[in-house]
Scaffold this motif. Sequence first.
Motif, short mmCIF file in Angstrom:
data_model
loop_
_atom_site.label_atom_id
_atom_site.label_comp_id
_atom_site.label_asym_id
_atom_site.label_seq_id
_atom_site.Cartn_x
_atom_site.Cartn_y
_atom_site.Cartn_z
N GLY A 9 0.85 -1.20 0.00
CA GLY A 9 0.00 0.00 0.00
C GLY A 9 0.87 1.23 0.00
N LYS A 10 0.64 2.11 0.98
CA LYS A 10 1.54 3.27 1.12
C LYS A 10 2.18 3.23 2.50
CE LYS A 10 -1.28 6.10 -1.91
NZ LYS A 10 -2.19 7.24 -1.96
N ASP A 11 2.35 2.02 3.04
CA ASP A 11 2.80 1.86 4.41
C ASP A 11 4.31 1.59 4.50
OD1 ASP A 11 2.66 1.56 7.19
OD2 ASP A 11 2.41 -0.62 7.01
N PHE A 12 5.01 2.51 5.14
CA PHE A 12 6.45 2.37 5.38
C PHE A 12 6.71 2.48 6.88
CE2 PHE A 12 6.62 3.47 0.97
CZ PHE A 12 7.80 2.95 0.48
N THR A 13 7.57 1.62 7.42
CA THR A 13 7.89 1.70 8.85
C THR A 13 9.38 1.47 9.09
OG1 THR A 13 7.24 -0.62 8.97
CG2 THR A 13 5.66 0.98 9.86
N ILE A 14 9.90 2.10 10.14
CA ILE A 14 11.25 1.76 10.61
C ILE A 14 11.08 0.46 11.38
CG2 ILE A 14 13.16 2.43 12.13
CD1 ILE A 14 13.06 4.35 9.87
N LEU A 41 10.65 7.52 -4.29
CA LEU A 41 9.68 8.56 -3.94
C LEU A 41 8.31 8.21 -4.52
CD1 LEU A 41 9.15 11.36 -2.66
CD2 LEU A 41 9.85 12.39 -4.82
N ARG A 42 8.31 7.68 -5.75
CA ARG A 42 7.04 7.28 -6.37
C ARG A 42 6.38 6.17 -5.56
NH1 ARG A 42 8.12 6.66 -12.33
NH2 ARG A 42 8.49 4.48 -11.95
N THR A 43 7.17 5.19 -5.11
CA THR A 43 6.63 4.10 -4.30
C THR A 43 6.09 4.66 -2.98
OG1 THR A 43 8.25 2.59 -5.24
CG2 THR A 43 7.18 1.87 -3.22
N TYR A 44 6.83 5.59 -2.38
CA TYR A 44 6.41 6.19 -1.10
C TYR A 44 5.09 6.93 -1.26
CZ TYR A 44 6.84 8.81 3.28
OH TYR A 44 6.62 9.34 4.54
N ARG A 45 4.94 7.65 -2.35
CA ARG A 45 3.73 8.47 -2.53
C ARG A 45 2.54 7.68 -3.04
NH1 ARG A 45 4.96 14.02 -5.58
NH2 ARG A 45 3.01 14.57 -4.60
N PHE A 46 2.79 6.78 -4.00
CA PHE A 46 1.66 6.14 -4.68
C PHE A 46 1.59 4.63 -4.46
CE2 PHE A 46 3.16 9.75 -7.33
CZ PHE A 46 2.11 10.62 -7.09
N GLY A 47 2.57 4.05 -3.74
CA GLY A 47 2.61 2.59 -3.58
C GLY A 47 3.14 1.93 -4.84
N SER A 48 3.41 0.63 -4.76
CA SER A 48 3.88 -0.11 -5.93
C SER A 48 3.27 -1.50 -5.93
CB SER A 48 5.40 -0.21 -5.92
OG SER A 48 5.82 -1.13 -6.91
N GLU A 49 2.72 -1.88 -7.08
CA GLU A 49 2.12 -3.22 -7.23
C GLU A 49 3.21 -4.24 -7.54
OE1 GLU A 49 -1.51 -3.89 -7.36
OE2 GLU A 49 -1.33 -2.01 -6.24
N LYS A 50 4.35 -3.73 -8.05
CA LYS A 50 5.38 -4.64 -8.56
C LYS A 50 6.21 -5.28 -7.44
CE LYS A 50 6.00 -2.14 -12.88
NZ LYS A 50 6.74 -0.95 -13.28
N LEU A 51 6.31 -4.61 -6.30
CA LEU A 51 7.22 -5.09 -5.26
C LEU A 51 6.55 -6.17 -4.40
CD1 LEU A 51 8.69 -1.65 -4.15
CD2 LEU A 51 9.89 -3.45 -5.39
N LYS A 52 7.32 -7.21 -4.10
CA LYS A 52 6.84 -8.25 -3.19
C LYS A 52 7.14 -7.79 -1.77
CE LYS A 52 7.17 -12.91 -3.54
NZ LYS A 52 7.98 -14.12 -3.84
N THR A 53 6.12 -7.51 -0.99
CA THR A 53 6.32 -6.92 0.33
C THR A 53 6.23 -7.98 1.44
OG1 THR A 53 3.97 -6.39 0.34
CG2 THR A 53 5.48 -4.64 -0.32
N PRO A 54 6.78 -7.73 2.65
CA PRO A 54 7.56 -6.55 2.99
C PRO A 54 8.96 -6.58 2.37
CG PRO A 54 7.57 -8.09 4.83
CD PRO A 54 6.68 -8.69 3.77
N ILE A 55 9.46 -5.39 2.00
CA ILE A 55 10.82 -5.31 1.44
C ILE A 55 11.46 -3.97 1.83
CG2 ILE A 55 9.94 -4.39 -0.78
CD1 ILE A 55 12.39 -5.82 -2.11
N THR A 56 12.76 -4.03 2.10
CA THR A 56 13.53 -2.81 2.29
C THR A 56 13.85 -2.28 0.91
OG1 THR A 56 14.53 -3.81 4.24
CG2 THR A 56 15.63 -1.86 3.35
N ILE A 57 13.43 -1.04 0.60
CA ILE A 57 13.73 -0.51 -0.74
C ILE A 57 15.04 0.29 -0.72
CG2 ILE A 57 11.31 -0.57 -1.47
CD1 ILE A 57 11.38 2.57 -1.16
#
Length: 341
Positions: A9-14, A41-57
């Motif tokens: 989604g648009k969820d990032f955490t430390i 920045l694009r992933t942070y703002r709009f999310g990404s469908e392509k990435l297999k989460t959770p992942i450190t970008i």
Amino acid sequence: MKAFVYNGGKDFTITELPIPKAGTGEAIARVLCASICGTDLRTYRFGSEKLKTPITIGHEACYMIVENGKGVNLSGRYTAAPAIGCGQCKSCKKGRTNMCDSLKTIGFQYPGTFAEYIRIPAEAVERGHLINVPDHVTDQEASVVEPVACAINAQSFLKIETGDSVLIYGAGYLGCIHAELSLMQGASKVMIAEVSEKRREKAKGFVPEASVMDSSDKAFMEMLRSITSESGVDVVITACPAGVTHRQGLELLNKNGRMSLFGGLPGESNYHLDSNLIHYKEAGIFGAHASTVNQNRQALELVASGKLNVAKYISAFSLTDAHKAFGCLINETAEKAVLIP
Ligand SMILES: [Zn+2]
Ligand SMILES: [Zn+2]
């Protein structure tokens, strides 16, 4: 170790993660400095469908090797060309590893650089993707070299030569780098078109030799035609995510002009390019994606030799302030933000 993890989604955490261990052929590195790319920045703002989460970008960084796996003997500071080709396909055999059929990239298919430590994949070690950073180049400078390599890749198709006029859309870090590289190639007129006033003002300081203009100004096309004495610009580079620049750039292009669609577009990319304009102008339209190891070496060399000053673009944040760093990129108070774990 601490890592800035993308959870979908648009969820990032430390997040607290275990420090990786080196397997055969791999190395473990401490991340000394990691830079935030437009893609991050694009992933942070709009999310990404392509990435297999959770992942450190994150994929632009300066590393210090702290552990070698079996068969590996590395030490010191490195930067890495993050897009790793298979070495076997047609593109890889031609040296166009960034076009590999099964391209794997740090921060996309491998865990990325927004962390205290990173596992350097065996493929990266084996195929020479680690590039030694000379002592006089700082961690921060080394961390922003990879995007310069992407600009070098794009310009390799454009054949900019003495006397050429170059129009760049976008005055972000990469727009300004494109302007600086064009000047090095001998371009006589370099113009940067930017809709944000804040960015325009900064770009004037970063690249004083360039004419910085507002492309949303009604008189923009007129202004440009007067600078280029009506004939149009020889080279257009779109270093921004706005499809309208593709259409306008082609209109402004000179006969035998070349255009690089450098910035990817989020979502819909079916912008209509007038194919008759391409036909009658004998225009060359080029794409650009990522960079090769050699282009990363060239980019580091430009920084190490002092020909390209990247330090002036950098704002540094601690890794734990990653949200703040992204915020400063969004509100345009930072040009190129780097995270220090
Ligand atoms: Zn990047
Ligand atoms: Zn390949």
